[in-house]
Scaffold this motif. Structure first.
Motif, PDB file in Angstrom:
ATOM      1  N   ILE A 196     -28.964 -46.431  -5.450  1.00  0.00           N
ATOM      2  CA  ILE A 196     -28.265 -45.850  -4.297  1.00  0.00           C
ATOM      3  C   ILE A 196     -27.725 -44.402  -4.865  1.00  0.00           C
ATOM      4  O   ILE A 196     -27.885 -43.257  -4.441  1.00  0.00           O
TER       5      ILE A 196
ATOM      6  N   MET B 256     -26.835 -50.573  -6.833  1.00  0.00           N
ATOM      7  CA  MET B 256     -25.739 -49.319  -7.092  1.00  0.00           C
ATOM      8  C   MET B 256     -26.416 -48.368  -7.480  1.00  0.00           C
ATOM      9  O   MET B 256     -26.225 -46.959  -7.190  1.00  0.00           O
TER      10      MET B 256
ATOM     11  N   SER C 115     -24.312 -40.341  -5.123  1.00  0.00           N
ATOM     12  CA  SER C 115     -22.837 -40.773  -4.981  1.00  0.00           C
ATOM     13  C   SER C 115     -23.064 -42.256  -4.565  1.00  0.00           C
ATOM     14  O   SER C 115     -24.051 -42.646  -4.262  1.00  0.00           O
ATOM     15  N   GLU C 116     -21.891 -42.708  -4.718  1.00  0.00           N
ATOM     16  CA  GLU C 116     -21.850 -44.320  -4.337  1.00  0.00           C
ATOM     17  C   GLU C 116     -20.368 -44.391  -3.572  1.00  0.00           C
ATOM     18  O   GLU C 116     -20.116 -45.602  -3.283  1.00  0.00           O
ATOM     19  N   ASN C 117     -20.015 -43.370  -2.812  1.00  0.00           N
ATOM     20  CA  ASN C 117     -18.885 -43.514  -2.124  1.00  0.00           C
ATOM     21  C   ASN C 117     -18.957 -42.887  -0.709  1.00  0.00           C
ATOM     22  O   ASN C 117     -19.309 -41.748  -0.815  1.00  0.00           O
ATOM     23  N   HIS C 118     -19.014 -43.715   0.356  1.00  0.00           N
ATOM     24  CA  HIS C 118     -18.790 -43.423   1.646  1.00  0.00           C
ATOM     25  C   HIS C 118     -17.705 -42.531   1.959  1.00  0.00           C
ATOM     26  O   HIS C 118     -16.638 -43.068   1.830  1.00  0.00           O
ATOM     27  N   THR C 119     -17.772 -41.316   2.706  1.00  0.00           N
ATOM     28  CA  THR C 119     -16.960 -40.496   2.826  1.00  0.00           C
ATOM     29  C   THR C 119     -16.880 -40.364   4.418  1.00  0.00           C
ATOM     30  O   THR C 119     -16.048 -39.283   4.996  1.00  0.00           O
ATOM     31  N   GLY C 120     -17.664 -40.791   5.153  1.00  0.00           N
ATOM     32  CA  GLY C 120     -17.948 -40.369   6.610  1.00  0.00           C
ATOM     33  C   GLY C 120     -17.189 -41.325   7.378  1.00  0.00           C
ATOM     34  O   GLY C 120     -16.285 -41.778   7.222  1.00  0.00           O
ATOM     35  N   LYS C 121     -17.726 -41.312   8.597  1.00  0.00           N
ATOM     36  CA  LYS C 121     -17.137 -42.048   9.778  1.00  0.00           C
ATOM     37  C   LYS C 121     -16.996 -43.580   9.639  1.00  0.00           C
ATOM     38  O   LYS C 121     -17.711 -44.198   8.558  1.00  0.00           O
TER      39      LYS C 121
ATOM     40  N   HIS D 227     -28.764 -40.832  -3.671  1.00  0.00           N
ATOM     41  CA  HIS D 227     -27.841 -39.948  -2.871  1.00  0.00           C
ATOM     42  C   HIS D 227     -26.882 -39.202  -3.716  1.00  0.00           C
ATOM     43  O   HIS D 227     -26.072 -38.410  -3.462  1.00  0.00           O
TER      44      HIS D 227
ATOM     45  N   ARG E 129      -8.905 -43.099   3.896  1.00  0.00           N
ATOM     46  CA  ARG E 129      -9.944 -41.942   3.762  1.00  0.00           C
ATOM     47  C   ARG E 129      -9.466 -40.738   4.245  1.00  0.00           C
ATOM     48  O   ARG E 129      -9.583 -39.789   3.471  1.00  0.00           O
TER      49      ARG E 129
END
Lengths: 345, 170
Positions: free
Chosen positions: B106, B103, B112-118, B110, B131
């Protein structure tokens, strides 16, 4: 017919092509790096079944190429046409690729990840490219359980791709910015906002043929559309700068620039022996000449084609046999003369 | 990891070769690596080393982490030392196994450590809804900042509706 080479796209004077690549993995299998040959074949079958044998709109459009079943030159051709990565052919017993008829979609199987969905369009049309990649991703997902984590998104073999798994990129021709020495600055600026600029041919920032690839680095924490929008904005700005640099060159050194372009055209249309590096460099000048109206009667499509056809693999495919380096240089010169002297030979 | 040459033994050596600007990378077992001519046994500097090297600088506490004792992924047999060497994880489970160490890496890569996409459709409409609500809330904040109150009111109503749906489905 390869769409990105032979097709037309918006703003294709500067942006040659737009590409979206999605990295995906199957939940139930270890990543390719930890797969046996046998299990790799299972993965290939699962994925190709999802496209070809599934009841999808795609099934008649795609064909499966297993890497261990094609010749080295065929592999080389796929790489030169940007349909597969050099990485894919390193484990030929384990890997395959699904390619559609107009070669705008290639789905690499068992590269670094189980799936690398790539869509490649001519010109500057990232949104359209993403739409297609998104759709193909959806169709695959109907039959495949993806490795996905609610917090960090799509799981990939390398943590640098985790999240969206997206790599959006444009291939862009920047001769004026290169000549005027601005590329280093652009490189640094792009880096600061999470983008990478690299030369397409050659090492590092050096680029034979003044062709660069701009792509996103960050894949997590931003939605796909945000990532694409950033790339679009930056590309537009770089295009603007390239136009400015071209205008400056024309205003201050018009005759010198015309001379350079016309000399390059002269060499290409007359040389009897030519290496690929020199050819790429001269083709870049001619492309610029076409954009500026200095060279007429040649279109950008011809130039895009030449860029690919002068490379060793495709060249050998055209002539139907393997050629020594010397023979290639002779055939290459012949091919270029034929393509550019439309009425003479 | 399985040797790319014999496809039998465990791969323990990561080889990067550059010949005529052509880079090849291979994962070999020790036996095959020794047989493979022209390979010197030294660790080449690769982007993977560089990447995983970041891990060490993140954990640069006075106490050095002892890599030999690191856990091994139960699904694919990957361990932290190998990941450091290869820059690649062996399976989706590795993300859980090495979560604590991954973590920070990552986040560093990036920001960030939170996916906000698809989100895959199969993973359930739940995640999608949650989301969507999060994204709408972000948008709401922006609208308020820009003093676009009409838009903000619309967003607020939409959020309320979605939150109701979420409650129902839970």
């Amino acid at each position: 017919m390869t769409k990105w080479i032979n097709g037309e796209g918006p703003l294709d004077d500067i942006v040659i092509s737009s590409r979206i690549r999605l990295a995906r993995n199957l939940e139930e299998y270890p990543f390719p790096i930890a797969l046996t040959n046998e299990k790799s074949k299972e993965v290939i079958k699962k994925i190709s079944d999802a496209i070809i044998n599934g009841n999808t709109a795609l099934k008649d459009d795609f064909s499966l190429i297993e890497i261990d079943k094609i010749s080295d030159n065929e592999k080389q051709v796929l790489i030169e046409k940007h349909l597969i990565s050099p990485n894919l052919v390193e484990t030929p017993q384990k890997s395959a690729v699904l390619i559609n008829k107009d070669e705008s979609v290639s789905i690499m199987i068992n590269e670094e990840d189980h799936l690398r969905i790539q869509c490649l369009f001519p010109g500057f049309q990232l949104d359209e490219t993403w739409d297609l990649a998104d759709k193909i991703d959806d169709i695959l997902e109907e039959n495949i359980q993806y490795a996905f984590d609610e917090k960090i998104g799509y799981l990939t073999s390398c943590p640098t791709n985790v999240g969206t798994g997206i790599r959006a990129s444009v291939m862009i021709h920047l001769p004026a910015l290169t000549i005027t020495g601005y590329m280093d600055r652009i490189l640094q600026a792009a880096n600061q906002i999470g983008l990478t600029v690299r030369g397409l041919y050659g090492e590092g920032t050096e680029s034979e043929g003044n062709i660069y690839q701009i792509s996103n680095q960050v894949t997590l924490g931003r939605a796909e559309e945000e990532i694409i929008d950033t790339l679009k904005e930056v590309t537009k700005q770089i295009m603007g700068k390239e136009h400015d640099a071209r205008a400056t060159l024309l205003a201050n050194n018009r005759i010198k620039l015309e001379d350079k372009i016309c000399r390059s055209f002269g060499i290409l249309t007359n040389a009897r022996i030519i290496g690929s590096k020199e050819a790429l460099r001269l083709i870049s000048d001619v492309r610029l000449g076409i954009d500026l109206g200095i060279i007429q009667n040649v279109d950008v499509k011809t130039i895009n084609n030449l860029m690919i056809e002068i490379q060793a693999g495709v060249l050998q495919k055209i002539y139907g046999k393997s050629l020594s380096a010397n023979e290639r240089d002779i055939k290459r010169a012949k091919l270029i003369r034929k393509k550019l002297n439309l009425n003479k030979e | 990891m399985i040797c790319q040459k014999c496809n039998e033994k465990e791969a323990t050596v990561h080889v990067t070769k550059i010949v005529n600007n052509q880079k090849t990378e291979m994962h070999l077992c020790e036996e095959c690596a020794r047989k493979n001519d022209g390979i010197a046994f030294e660790t080449p500097f690769t982007i993977n080393n560089f990447l995983t090297g970041l891990l060490d600088s993140i954990h640069s506490s006075p106490i050095k982490v002892d890599y030999i004792k690191t856990t091994t992924c139960s699904k694919c047999g990957m361990n932290y030392g190998k990941f450091k060497q290869l820059g690649r994880l062996g399976c989706s489970e590795c993300y859980k196994t090495f979560n604590e160490k991954l973590m920070p890496l990552i986040k560093r890569v990036h920001g960030s450590e939170n996916h906000t996409g698809k989100v895959p459709k199969k993973a359930g409409s739940q995640i999608r809804l949650r989301r969507r609500v999060l994204n709408l809330k972000k948008e709401l904040r922006r609208a308020i900042d820009k003093e676009e109150f009409e838009r903000a009111a619309q967003l607020r109503d939409e959020i309320k509706l979605l939150e109701k749906d979420l409650e129902k489905s839970e």
